[in-house]
Design a protein around this motif. Structure first.
Motif, PDB file in Angstrom:
ATOM      1  N   ARG A  66       0.800  -1.210   0.000  1.00  0.00           N
ATOM      2  CA  ARG A  66       0.000   0.000   0.000  1.00  0.00           C
ATOM      3  C   ARG A  66       0.847   1.282   0.000  1.00  0.00           C
ATOM      4  O   ARG A  66       0.685   2.157   0.859  1.00  0.00           O
ATOM      5  N   PRO A  67       1.758   1.434  -0.936  1.00  0.00           N
ATOM      6  CA  PRO A  67       2.610   2.629  -0.953  1.00  0.00           C
ATOM      7  C   PRO A  67       1.847   3.865  -1.399  1.00  0.00           C
ATOM      8  O   PRO A  67       0.906   3.779  -2.200  1.00  0.00           O
ATOM      9  N   GLU A  68       2.251   5.018  -0.896  1.00  0.00           N
ATOM     10  CA  GLU A  68       1.682   6.274  -1.359  1.00  0.00           C
ATOM     11  C   GLU A  68       2.321   6.718  -2.673  1.00  0.00           C
ATOM     12  O   GLU A  68       1.682   7.384  -3.486  1.00  0.00           O
ATOM     13  N   THR A  69       3.582   6.373  -2.857  1.00  0.00           N
ATOM     14  CA  THR A  69       4.286   6.747  -4.080  1.00  0.00           C
ATOM     15  C   THR A  69       4.963   5.519  -4.671  1.00  0.00           C
ATOM     16  O   THR A  69       5.719   4.826  -3.978  1.00  0.00           O
ATOM     17  N   VAL A  70       4.673   5.259  -5.949  1.00  0.00           N
ATOM     18  CA  VAL A  70       5.308   4.187  -6.713  1.00  0.00           C
ATOM     19  C   VAL A  70       6.097   4.840  -7.837  1.00  0.00           C
ATOM     20  O   VAL A  70       5.590   5.730  -8.533  1.00  0.00           O
ATOM     21  N   VAL A  71       7.341   4.410  -8.028  1.00  0.00           N
ATOM     22  CA  VAL A  71       8.188   4.935  -9.104  1.00  0.00           C
ATOM     23  C   VAL A  71       8.544   3.811 -10.058  1.00  0.00           C
ATOM     24  O   VAL A  71       8.950   2.723  -9.620  1.00  0.00           O
ATOM     25  N   GLU A  72       8.391   4.085 -11.349  1.00  0.00           N
ATOM     26  CA  GLU A  72       8.778   3.121 -12.383  1.00  0.00           C
ATOM     27  C   GLU A  72       9.804   3.763 -13.308  1.00  0.00           C
ATOM     28  O   GLU A  72       9.576   4.855 -13.825  1.00  0.00           O
ATOM     29  N   PHE A  73      10.909   3.086 -13.520  1.00  0.00           N
ATOM     30  CA  PHE A  73      11.924   3.514 -14.482  1.00  0.00           C
ATOM     31  C   PHE A  73      11.758   2.660 -15.742  1.00  0.00           C
ATOM     32  O   PHE A  73      12.101   1.486 -15.746  1.00  0.00           O
ATOM     33  N   GLY A  74      11.190   3.266 -16.790  1.00  0.00           N
ATOM     34  CA  GLY A  74      10.993   2.552 -18.052  1.00  0.00           C
ATOM     35  C   GLY A  74       9.544   2.189 -18.292  1.00  0.00           C
ATOM     36  O   GLY A  74       9.111   1.080 -17.977  1.00  0.00           O
ATOM     37  N   LEU A 145      12.437  -1.018 -11.546  1.00  0.00           N
ATOM     38  CA  LEU A 145      13.529  -0.631 -12.434  1.00  0.00           C
ATOM     39  C   LEU A 145      13.490  -1.545 -13.653  1.00  0.00           C
ATOM     40  O   LEU A 145      13.847  -2.712 -13.585  1.00  0.00           O
ATOM     41  N   ASP A 146      13.044  -0.982 -14.795  1.00  0.00           N
ATOM     42  CA  ASP A 146      12.900  -1.798 -15.997  1.00  0.00           C
ATOM     43  C   ASP A 146      13.274  -0.998 -17.246  1.00  0.00           C
ATOM     44  O   ASP A 146      12.796  -1.281 -18.341  1.00  0.00           O
ATOM     45  N   GLY A 147      14.114   0.029 -17.054  1.00  0.00           N
ATOM     46  CA  GLY A 147      14.649   0.771 -18.193  1.00  0.00           C
ATOM     47  C   GLY A 147      15.987   0.189 -18.606  1.00  0.00           C
ATOM     48  O   GLY A 147      16.253  -1.001 -18.398  1.00  0.00           O
ATOM     49  N   TRP A 148      16.860   1.031 -19.205  1.00  0.00           N
ATOM     50  CA  TRP A 148      18.190   0.545 -19.593  1.00  0.00           C
ATOM     51  C   TRP A 148      18.904  -0.016 -18.375  1.00  0.00           C
ATOM     52  O   TRP A 148      19.026   0.650 -17.342  1.00  0.00           O
ATOM     53  N   LYS A 149      19.404  -1.234 -18.487  1.00  0.00           N
ATOM     54  CA  LYS A 149      19.915  -1.948 -17.318  1.00  0.00           C
ATOM     55  C   LYS A 149      21.151  -1.279 -16.715  1.00  0.00           C
ATOM     56  O   LYS A 149      21.348  -1.311 -15.499  1.00  0.00           O
ATOM     57  N   GLN A 150      21.986  -0.660 -17.555  1.00  0.00           N
ATOM     58  CA  GLN A 150      23.182  -0.016 -17.030  1.00  0.00           C
ATOM     59  C   GLN A 150      22.851   1.252 -16.245  1.00  0.00           C
ATOM     60  O   GLN A 150      23.715   1.797 -15.550  1.00  0.00           O
ATOM     61  N   LEU A 151      21.592   1.706 -16.322  1.00  0.00           N
ATOM     62  CA  LEU A 151      21.179   2.894 -15.579  1.00  0.00           C
ATOM     63  C   LEU A 151      20.372   2.554 -14.326  1.00  0.00           C
ATOM     64  O   LEU A 151      20.021   3.454 -13.559  1.00  0.00           O
ATOM     65  N   CYS A 152      20.079   1.280 -14.109  1.00  0.00           N
ATOM     66  CA  CYS A 152      19.254   0.912 -12.951  1.00  0.00           C
ATOM     67  C   CYS A 152      19.915   1.302 -11.633  1.00  0.00           C
ATOM     68  O   CYS A 152      19.244   1.830 -10.728  1.00  0.00           O
ATOM     69  N   LEU A 153      21.207   1.069 -11.514  1.00  0.00           N
ATOM     70  CA  LEU A 153      21.887   1.408 -10.266  1.00  0.00           C
ATOM     71  C   LEU A 153      21.956   2.921 -10.062  1.00  0.00           C
ATOM     72  O   LEU A 153      21.645   3.408  -8.961  1.00  0.00           O
ATOM     73  N   PRO A 154      22.339   3.719 -11.065  1.00  0.00           N
ATOM     74  CA  PRO A 154      22.303   5.175 -10.865  1.00  0.00           C
ATOM     75  C   PRO A 154      20.918   5.704 -10.493  1.00  0.00           C
ATOM     76  O   PRO A 154      20.801   6.604  -9.650  1.00  0.00           O
ATOM     77  N   VAL A 155      19.873   5.156 -11.106  1.00  0.00           N
ATOM     78  CA  VAL A 155      18.520   5.590 -10.760  1.00  0.00           C
ATOM     79  C   VAL A 155      18.201   5.222  -9.306  1.00  0.00           C
ATOM     80  O   VAL A 155      17.662   6.034  -8.546  1.00  0.00           O
TER      81      VAL A 155
END
Length: 210
Positions: A66-74, A145-155
């Motif tokens: 039940r999160p108030e904020t969900v973030v998706e990369f990609g 985290l489901d965008g470019w894989k090399q950017l998952c850690l920086p995000v």
């Protein structure tokens, strides 16, 4: 009964999963020497979705936490976003912030979310995630985290100061070599996570911010 299984959400998801089946015959890779924007534009017609089982996992975890904020990369065409938005809608609380570089996919994802009746639960942030996510308020309860894989850690590192205690961070496609550095990071207890691999689709890493 859940929104995920009802019309029009199910109708939109079935159409998108069917359209994405052709991706199975493609060998996808980040083009050599390309910027993230160039790569996004070059692959604008490729769906790159989560699997159906991974989508169900996303839905279940958002329903339970039940999160108030969900973030998706990609965002891509919005298959995973639809699962997240359906969970937020059924919880009766929360909002999804999702990021996408491709203008083609931003337009398509907005259309798909609106068609499914879930557009009000999602904000699509067009552009570089490392820039657009800076404005997302915390605390963040779930991250995909489901965008470019090399950017998952920086995000992830950028979001860490805004992660709620116990926040769940999910990374899709653990079978891909470009995710190795990310997996090393979340699997090291010194970095503050308890992490486990879920064998659904191409692999999902679920990490709890401990």
């Amino acid at each position: 009964m859940t929104t995920l299984l009802s019309d029009p959400v199910r109708t939109v998801l079935d159409r998108l999963f069917t359209a994405s089946d052709r991706d199975d015959d493609l060998e996808l890779a980040f083009p050599d020497g390309a910027t993230s924007q160039e790569a996004a534009d070059a692959l604008a017609d490729v769906y790159m979705p989560v699997s159906a089982s991974a989508g169900e996992l996303l839905y279940a975890l958002v329903r339970s936490s039940r999160p108030e904020t969900v973030v998706e990369f990609g965002t891509s065409y919005g298959i995973s976003t639809l699962h997240l938005a359906a969970a937020v809608a059924d919880n009766g609380t929360g909002h999804v912030f999702t990021t996408e570089l491709s203008a083609v996919k931003v337009t398509a994802a907005r259309s798909n979310l609106d068609e499914a009746g879930l557009g009000d639960h999602v904000t699509i942030l067009a552009g570089d995630a490392l820039e657009t996510l800076a404005s997302v308020p915390g605390p963040v309860g779930v991250v995909l985290l489901d965008g470019w894989k090399q950017l998952c850690l920086p995000v992830l590192r950028q979001l860490e100061p805004r992660l709620a205690p116990g926040a769940l961070v999910l990374a899709d496609d653990t079978n891909l070599p470009d995710l190795a550095g990310y997996l090393d990071y979340v699997r090291d207890p010194a970095n503050g996570y308890v992490s486990v691999h879920f064998p659904v689709g191409d692999g999902v890493e679920v990490s709890c911010r401990a």
